[in-house]
Design a protein around this motif. Structure first.
Motif, PDB file in Angstrom:
ATOM      1  N   GLN A  11       8.669  72.370  66.301  1.00 13.81           N
ATOM      2  CA  GLN A  11       7.741  71.261  66.035  1.00 13.81           C
ATOM      3  C   GLN A  11       8.208  70.407  64.863  1.00 13.81           C
ATOM      4  OE1 GLN A  11       5.094  71.164  68.269  1.00 13.81           O
ATOM      5  NE2 GLN A  11       6.169  72.924  69.139  1.00 13.81           N
ATOM      6  N   GLY A  54      12.395  70.338  68.734  1.00 13.96           N
ATOM      7  CA  GLY A  54      11.084  70.529  69.350  1.00 13.96           C
ATOM      8  C   GLY A  54      10.628  71.971  69.354  1.00 13.96           C
ATOM      9  N   LYS A  71      10.866  75.057  57.925  1.00 16.50           N
ATOM     10  CA  LYS A  71      11.399  74.902  59.283  1.00 16.50           C
ATOM     11  C   LYS A  71      12.900  74.591  59.242  1.00 16.50           C
ATOM     12  CE  LYS A  71       7.137  73.058  61.336  1.00 16.50           C
ATOM     13  NZ  LYS A  71       6.538  71.894  62.025  1.00 16.50           N
ATOM     14  N   ASP A  84       1.398  75.248  64.258  1.00 12.97           N
ATOM     15  CA  ASP A  84       2.728  75.403  64.859  1.00 12.97           C
ATOM     16  C   ASP A  84       2.908  76.754  65.539  1.00 12.97           C
ATOM     17  OD1 ASP A  84       3.689  72.914  63.982  1.00 12.97           O
ATOM     18  OD2 ASP A  84       4.141  73.726  61.999  1.00 12.97           O
ATOM     19  N   SER A 122       9.905  66.920  63.218  1.00  8.72           N
ATOM     20  CA  SER A 122      10.038  65.492  63.470  1.00  8.72           C
ATOM     21  C   SER A 122      11.518  65.103  63.548  1.00  8.72           C
ATOM     22  CB  SER A 122       9.368  64.693  62.346  1.00  8.72           C
ATOM     23  OG  SER A 122      10.085  64.859  61.129  1.00  8.72           O
ATOM     24  N   LYS A 145       1.909  80.864  70.231  1.00  6.74           N
ATOM     25  CA  LYS A 145       3.340  80.711  70.483  1.00  6.74           C
ATOM     26  C   LYS A 145       4.001  82.024  70.864  1.00  6.74           C
ATOM     27  CE  LYS A 145       3.795  76.339  69.549  1.00  6.74           C
ATOM     28  NZ  LYS A 145       4.277  75.376  70.542  1.00  6.74           N
TER      29      LYS A 145
END
Length: 422
Positions: free
Chosen positions: A390, A387, A139, A210, A392, A214
């Motif tokens: 996804q 966000g 990510k 995730d 942190s 989507k």
């Protein structure tokens, strides 16, 4: 205006605004309180401070009107699916073997045609997550590619930043946009070279949860050519001034581009919804501009500009460095490219012009500087982009040094072009 505020008062007012924004106070109120405190601490009476604040807000009206008009173009691109169509086409053409470059280029083009950078990232993110899962890319890597591409496209776009800087330095919008093309392209190539730097943090890997549900269906998306029609019409209209001497204000050119795109994409029946959506996005910026105008009115009528010029001169540095430094400082304070560029432009335009810096050079270097620290955690961009994949808070924080590097590259190229060379 004869009212003069001390540099110390202006700095304290700005610091108060920063602290309040960090405390999650709505930015416009934080800027309001900071402006009020800064003016009075700086030696102005309450009545004089209010006068400075109102004057600063009034100076923003032209930019606000143009930005509200630009909402039609942004709304059309987003609500018709045009932005997603552009992103999907680019990524499909380049392929997953050059995944990070494809994501960076797609986000660059979306922001360059007028989509807000955070919305561009959110638009590309669902596709990026699927690619990252298939190619075992983290990510962190895909977010850096999207944010970096967004920063690169942001400085060559007909967006609130360029519109406000164009107005502050009395420079054609197309000139401010073109000034960001080479710095943006150089930043894009930086991201290409980072293609092999995949980031292997275990906490940033893409999971199946995730990417579930989507992706949006592609069947209803307009064609790539039709999607590009909106920004192309707007750019052609804006380019009539430097090309043929025919001036069409952005207040007219940008909405016409949006309307033309809506027609060519066969979705003109939804133009009201498209315009309403765009207005809702631009309204937030317009309100923010009022807040920046309030504090800009105080800082502009302070001695801060002279103090910074003397500081730079005492260090033996060229005066033009004030432009990128101002953009960087103000974007760090507000955690926003838009706010940072606008405040710096309104506050330091006169100082830079009187120092012999051209309008286009001042606008370009301030804009570039505003990309360096616009992603700080006290701003919405940090959270919206994290966000979207996804991620942190802690994992998102790891991207900050790399996106800062992208901004520094953009700024370095801009300074070389408009400071060192010119």
């Amino acid at each position: 205006m004869d009212i003069q505020v001390s540099a110390l008062g202006a700095i304290i007012g700005l610091l108060i605004s920063i602290v309040l924004i960090f405390m999650k106070v709505p930015p416009v109120y934080g800027l309001f309180v900071g402006a009020l405190a800064g003016g009075m601490i700086g030696g102005a009476s309450l009545e004089e401070t209010i006068e400075l604040m109102i004057s600063g807000a009034q100076d923003m009206i032209t930019a606000i009107l143009r930005i509200l008009a630009a909402g039609i173009l942004a709304g059309v691109l987003i609500k018709t699916g045009g932005a997603e169509s552009i992103a999907r086409t680019i990524i499909h053409k380049i392929g997953e073997t050059r995944a990070l470059f494809a994501l960076a280029l797609a986000t660059l083009i979306l922001t360059a045609v007028g989509v807000f950078v955070d919305i561009a990232v959110v638009t590309v993110a669902p596709i990026a997550l699927v690619i990252a899962k298939n190619a075992n890319i983290s990510k962190t890597a895909i977010l850096l590619a999207m944010v970096g591409g967004g920063k690169a496209g942001n400085i060559m776009s007909p967006n609130p930043n360029t519109i406000a800087l164009s107005d502050a330095f009395a420079t054609p919008l197309t000139s401010v946009m073109l000034a960001g093309v080479l710095p943006g392209i150089v930043a894009l190539f930086l991201l290409i070279f980072s293609e092999t730097f995949k980031f292997n943090e275990k906490d940033a890997k893409v999971a199946l949860t995730d990417i579930e549900h989507k992706e949006s269906p592609e069947t209803k998306l307009p064609s790539f050519k039709a999607a590009l029609s909106a920004p192309l019409v707007a750019v052609v209209l804006l380019s009539l001034r430097p090309t043929f001497g025919i001036e069409i204000d952005p207040m007219v050119a940008l909405p016409l581009g949006g309307i033309a795109g809506s027609i060519l994409m066969g979705q003109f029946q939804g133009i009201i919804d498209q315009a309403t959506f765009g207005l809702s996005k631009m309204s937030n910026v317009a309100v923010l501009l009022i807040g920046t105008g309030l504090i800009a009115g105080v800082i502009t009528n302070s001695t801060l500009g002279d103090v910074l010029i003397r500081f730079i001169s005492d260090l033996g540095l060229p005066v033009y460095l004030l432009a990128p430094l101002a953009g960087t400082m103000m974007s760090a304070a507000t955690a926003s490219t838009t706010s940072g560029a606008i405040v710096a432009g309104q506050v330091f335009n006169t100082t830079l012009l009187e120092s012999g810096i051209s309008g286009i050079a001042g606008a370009a270097m301030i804009h570039a500087g505003a990309t360096v620290l616009d992603h700080m955690p006290h701003g919405s961009f940090y959270h919206a982009t994290g966000g979207s994949v996804q991620m942190s808070f802690k994992a998102r924080l790891k991207v900050v040094p790399y996106e800062t590097l992208v901004g520094l590259v953009i700024t370095a190229v801009s300074v070389i072009m408009f400071g060192v060379v010119s």
